[in-house]
Design a protein around this motif. Structure first.
Motif, PDB file in Angstrom:
ATOM      1  N   ARG A 109      12.090  11.674   6.453  1.00 15.27           N
ATOM      2  CA  ARG A 109      12.559  10.329   6.862  1.00 15.27           C
ATOM      3  C   ARG A 109      12.287  10.087   8.344  1.00 15.27           C
ATOM      4  NH1 ARG A 109      18.391   8.981   4.150  1.00 15.27           N
ATOM      5  NH2 ARG A 109      17.624   8.654   2.035  1.00 15.27           N
ATOM      6  N   ALA A 120       8.647   9.420   8.806  1.00 21.22           N
ATOM      7  CA  ALA A 120       8.266   8.073   8.353  1.00 21.22           C
ATOM      8  C   ALA A 120       8.735   7.016   9.352  1.00 21.22           C
ATOM      9  CB  ALA A 120       8.867   7.807   6.979  1.00 21.22           C
ATOM     10  N   ALA A 121       9.983   7.183   9.829  1.00 16.86           N
ATOM     11  CA  ALA A 121      10.523   6.211  10.799  1.00 16.86           C
ATOM     12  C   ALA A 121       9.696   6.235  12.081  1.00 16.86           C
ATOM     13  CB  ALA A 121      11.982   6.533  11.105  1.00 16.86           C
ATOM     14  N   ALA A 173       6.576   7.105  12.363  1.00 18.95           N
ATOM     15  CA  ALA A 173       5.242   6.538  12.098  1.00 18.95           C
ATOM     16  C   ALA A 173       5.274   5.014  12.194  1.00 18.95           C
ATOM     17  CB  ALA A 173       4.754   6.973  10.727  1.00 18.95           C
ATOM     18  N   ILE A 174       6.417   4.431  11.837  1.00 23.64           N
ATOM     19  CA  ILE A 174       6.537   2.966  11.930  1.00 23.64           C
ATOM     20  C   ILE A 174       6.895   2.548  13.361  1.00 23.64           C
ATOM     21  CG2 ILE A 174       7.883   0.963  11.147  1.00 23.64           C
ATOM     22  CD1 ILE A 174       8.200   2.478   8.453  1.00 23.64           C
ATOM     23  N   PHE A 212       0.025  -5.573   7.413  1.00 23.04           N
ATOM     24  CA  PHE A 212       0.709  -4.278   7.379  1.00 23.04           C
ATOM     25  C   PHE A 212       2.220  -4.468   7.213  1.00 23.04           C
ATOM     26  CE2 PHE A 212      -3.096  -2.511   9.787  1.00 23.04           C
ATOM     27  CZ  PHE A 212      -3.585  -1.843   8.676  1.00 23.04           C
ATOM     28  N   ALA A 213       2.751  -5.500   7.873  1.00 17.82           N
ATOM     29  CA  ALA A 213       4.189  -5.753   7.779  1.00 17.82           C
ATOM     30  C   ALA A 213       4.576  -6.093   6.342  1.00 17.82           C
ATOM     31  CB  ALA A 213       4.580  -6.895   8.718  1.00 17.82           C
ATOM     32  N   LEU A 257       2.876  -5.297   3.592  1.00 14.72           N
ATOM     33  CA  LEU A 257       2.686  -4.094   2.766  1.00 14.72           C
ATOM     34  C   LEU A 257       3.843  -3.112   2.968  1.00 14.72           C
ATOM     35  CD1 LEU A 257      -1.168  -3.442   3.137  1.00 14.72           C
ATOM     36  CD2 LEU A 257       0.068  -4.334   1.147  1.00 14.72           C
ATOM     37  N   GLY A 258       4.253  -2.946   4.234  1.00  9.90           N
ATOM     38  CA  GLY A 258       5.379  -2.057   4.544  1.00  9.90           C
ATOM     39  C   GLY A 258       6.649  -2.538   3.870  1.00  9.90           C
ATOM     40  N   GLY A 259       6.867  -3.871   3.925  1.00  8.07           N
ATOM     41  CA  GLY A 259       8.050  -4.455   3.297  1.00  8.07           C
ATOM     42  C   GLY A 259       8.048  -4.216   1.798  1.00  8.07           C
ATOM     43  N   LEU A 295       6.568  -1.851   0.212  1.00  9.62           N
ATOM     44  CA  LEU A 295       6.768  -0.421  -0.026  1.00  9.62           C
ATOM     45  C   LEU A 295       8.257  -0.075   0.021  1.00  9.62           C
ATOM     46  CD1 LEU A 295       5.250   2.352  -0.358  1.00  9.62           C
ATOM     47  CD2 LEU A 295       5.482   2.596   2.111  1.00  9.62           C
ATOM     48  N   ILE A 296       8.920  -0.652   1.032  1.00  9.25           N
ATOM     49  CA  ILE A 296      10.363  -0.388   1.168  1.00  9.25           C
ATOM     50  C   ILE A 296      11.112  -0.923  -0.044  1.00  9.25           C
ATOM     51  CG2 ILE A 296      12.427  -1.036   2.496  1.00  9.25           C
ATOM     52  CD1 ILE A 296      10.585  -0.875   5.020  1.00  9.25           C
TER      53      ILE A 296
END
Lengths: 187, 129
Positions: free
Chosen positions: A5, A8-9, A11-12, B105-106, B108-110, B112-113
């Motif tokens: 986690r 991952a955090a 990486a963002i 990317f934002a 896609l990230g959203g 994914l979450i």
């Protein structure tokens, strides 16, 4: 799991922090001009303020920038409605006088203003050592990619824009830029 | 209410009439001018700005198009003077690419979450809501 986690955090978050950090190193008010390093756009404009002393011209004269080739040219876009122009005026006039007799020419370009108001402004400011031309169609302003006034361009003896100064210019900046350009021998 | 509708209808007809009367040069000028940023305004094109500099820039656009230059050449002229900044839509190259890629990317990230969250909620043994 916690380690994954955290990875991952990170990486963002890290790229976002890097971008924001990069943004902090830049001046949001500064827009880089593509003009320095290029030939100064030529123009021929009518003189409305003749200047004083050896730099004085006639009011019927026009000035073509390319005719000043061989001199370092300080090109100052100004207007009577511009507050910062008021503060830099003495510096420009003083340094213009200081460099009289050398290969340096100062030239004011009236931007988005009327010659009558410009003339009155110069009188109120106690005179202007160098001549000013009028740019009624703003074509010189557009050619020089102007965002507003004041903006000052330093043109080399070869007619290349060496520097662009946005906002109020000081005596120190003027001397430093002019001296650096006078030190360069045209090829 | 009828009066408002009538006014809107007249306005629409007048707009259509004006658009129909617009010359091809004027249409091309408007098209190029709406892609160029007014240097003395806040995020407004020279087409939409009433400032004197923007009006004169639009005249330059018109003159250059009338002289046979292509819209790309006209935009190139202004980029030479003001840099890419003058384009309301910056070119998708170099650092500018971020402007176009980050939203993708934002999203896609959203997604994914959301997908991970839904997967977790619907996993066997997850607490019922």
């Amino acid at each position: 799991m916690n380690l994954r986690r955290a990875a991952a955090a990170s990486a963002i978050a890290l790229p976002i922090i890097a971008i924001l950090g990069f943004g902090l190193t830049r001046d949001p008010g500064e827009i880089r001009s593509p003009l320095p390093g290029r030939m100064a756009p030529d123009f021929e404009l009518p003189v409305f303020a003749i200047g004083e002393g050896p730099l004085a011209l006639g009011t019927q004269d026009t000035i073509r920038l390319s005719e000043l080739r061989g001199n370092v040219v300080v090109l100052n876009f100004w207007a009577s409605w511009c507050l910062e122009c008021r503060f830099e005026h003495a510096a420009l006039s003083n340094v213009a006088e200081e460099y009289e007799g050398r290969d340096v020419r100062f030239l004011g370009v009236l931007y988005n203003d009327s010659p009558d108001l410009g003339t009155r402004w110069i009188r109120d400011m106690g005179g202007q050592r160098y001549p000013s031309v009028n740019d009624p169609r703003k074509r010189a302003a557009i050619d020089y990619g102007l965002y507003g006034a004041p903006e000052t361009f330093f043109v080399s003896k070869e007619g290349i824009i060496a520097y662009k100064h946005v906002g109020r210019v000081t005596e120190g900046v003027l001397r430093q830029k002019i001296d650096s350009l006078l030190a360069v021998t045209p090829q | 209410m009828t009066l408002v509708r009538g006014f809107a209808l007249v306005l629409a007809l007048v707009s259509l009439q004006v658009a129909a009367q617009e010359s091809p040069l004027e249409r091309r000028t408007r098209d190029v001018a709406s892609q160029l940023r007014c240097p003395v305004c806040q995020g407004v094109s020279i087409q939409d700005s009433p400032s004197e500099l923007a009006v004169e820039m639009k005249n330059v656009v018109r003159e250059q198009l009338a002289a046979g230059r292509t819209p790309e050449e006209v935009k190139g002229y202004f980029v030479e003077k003001y840099g890419d900044w003058v384009l309301l839509e910056p070119p998708a190259t170099g650092f500018n690419l971020l402007v176009y890629l980050l939203p993708v990317f934002a999203v896609l990230g959203g997604l994914l979450i959301v997908w991970l969250a839904v997967k977790r909620w619907t996993a066997p043994g997850a607490d019922a809501i």
